[in-house]
Design a protein around this motif. Structure first.
Motif, PDB file in Angstrom:
ATOM      1  N   UNK A  32       0.952  -1.830  -0.201  1.00  0.00           N
ATOM      2  CA  UNK A  32      -0.333  -0.287   0.003  1.00  0.00           C
ATOM      3  C   UNK A  32       0.660   1.240   0.134  1.00  0.00           C
ATOM      4  N   UNK A  33       0.782   2.308  -1.058  1.00  0.00           N
ATOM      5  CA  UNK A  33       1.817   3.823  -1.184  1.00  0.00           C
ATOM      6  C   UNK A  33       0.329   4.814  -0.955  1.00  0.00           C
ATOM      7  N   UNK A  34       1.414   5.901  -0.167  1.00  0.00           N
ATOM      8  CA  UNK A  34       0.079   7.079  -0.824  1.00  0.00           C
ATOM      9  C   UNK A  34       1.197   8.010  -2.029  1.00  0.00           C
ATOM     10  N   UNK A  35       0.417   8.445  -2.853  1.00  0.00           N
ATOM     11  CA  UNK A  35       0.551   9.730  -3.978  1.00  0.00           C
ATOM     12  C   UNK A  35       0.371  11.261  -2.793  1.00  0.00           C
ATOM     13  N   UNK A  36       1.346  11.911  -3.188  1.00  0.00           N
ATOM     14  CA  UNK A  36       0.457  13.464  -2.780  1.00  0.00           C
ATOM     15  C   UNK A  36       2.045  14.402  -3.485  1.00  0.00           C
ATOM     16  N   UNK A  37       1.923  15.561  -3.626  1.00  0.00           N
ATOM     17  CA  UNK A  37       2.891  16.662  -3.117  1.00  0.00           C
ATOM     18  C   UNK A  37       4.122  16.485  -4.742  1.00  0.00           C
ATOM     19  N   UNK A  38       4.055  15.245  -5.791  1.00  0.00           N
ATOM     20  CA  UNK A  38       4.238  14.493  -6.605  1.00  0.00           C
ATOM     21  C   UNK A  38       5.727  13.578  -5.675  1.00  0.00           C
ATOM     22  N   UNK A  39       4.984  12.782  -4.668  1.00  0.00           N
ATOM     23  CA  UNK A  39       6.095  11.889  -4.234  1.00  0.00           C
ATOM     24  C   UNK A  39       5.101  10.967  -3.610  1.00  0.00           C
ATOM     25  N   UNK A  40       5.724   9.413  -3.776  1.00  0.00           N
ATOM     26  CA  UNK A  40       4.909   8.377  -2.969  1.00  0.00           C
ATOM     27  C   UNK A  40       5.829   7.615  -2.262  1.00  0.00           C
ATOM     28  N   UNK A  41       5.244   7.251  -1.252  1.00  0.00           N
ATOM     29  CA  UNK A  41       5.268   6.267   0.161  1.00  0.00           C
ATOM     30  C   UNK A  41       5.232   5.071   0.908  1.00  0.00           C
ATOM     31  N   UNK A  42       5.421   4.820   1.138  1.00  0.00           N
ATOM     32  CA  UNK A  42       4.500   2.876   1.720  1.00  0.00           C
ATOM     33  C   UNK A  42       3.846   3.825   2.489  1.00  0.00           C
TER      34      UNK A  42
END
Length: 90
Positions: A32-42
């Motif tokens: 599961x990842x989150x994408x926001x502000x042109x970034x992607x994190x677990x």
């Protein structure tokens, strides 16, 4: 599978709701990842989620890949409603 939300909570995503989201995502086998502000994190890292610094009006997209992807997105949706973090965005 993915789902996007608009942050409506006046405090954005701070420690308490971020912890609830990470704890929920960690219960599932899917990535599961989150994408926001042109970034992607677990979504299984509290520091990653907090590093976005999400404020009211920001958009965040959750992306789930795996056998229980729909279940994890549904669970995250419940956290968004319970914690009054934001609303689904088309």
């Amino acid at each position: 599978m993915q789902k996007t939300y608009k942050i409506t909570n006046e405090d954005g995503i701070h420690a308490r709701p971020a912890t609830a989201l990470v704890n929920t995502a960690s219960k599932f086998k899917s990535e599961v990842f989150a994408e926001a502000n042109n970034r992607k994190v677990t979504m299984k890292s509290i520091l990653g989620v907090l590093s976005f610094g999400l404020e009211p009006g920001d958009l965040v997209t959750f992306i789930a890949e795996g056998e229980d992807a729909s279940d994890v997105l549904e669970a995250l949706d419940e956290i968004f409603a319970k914690e009054s973090i934001g609303i689904a965005h088309a």
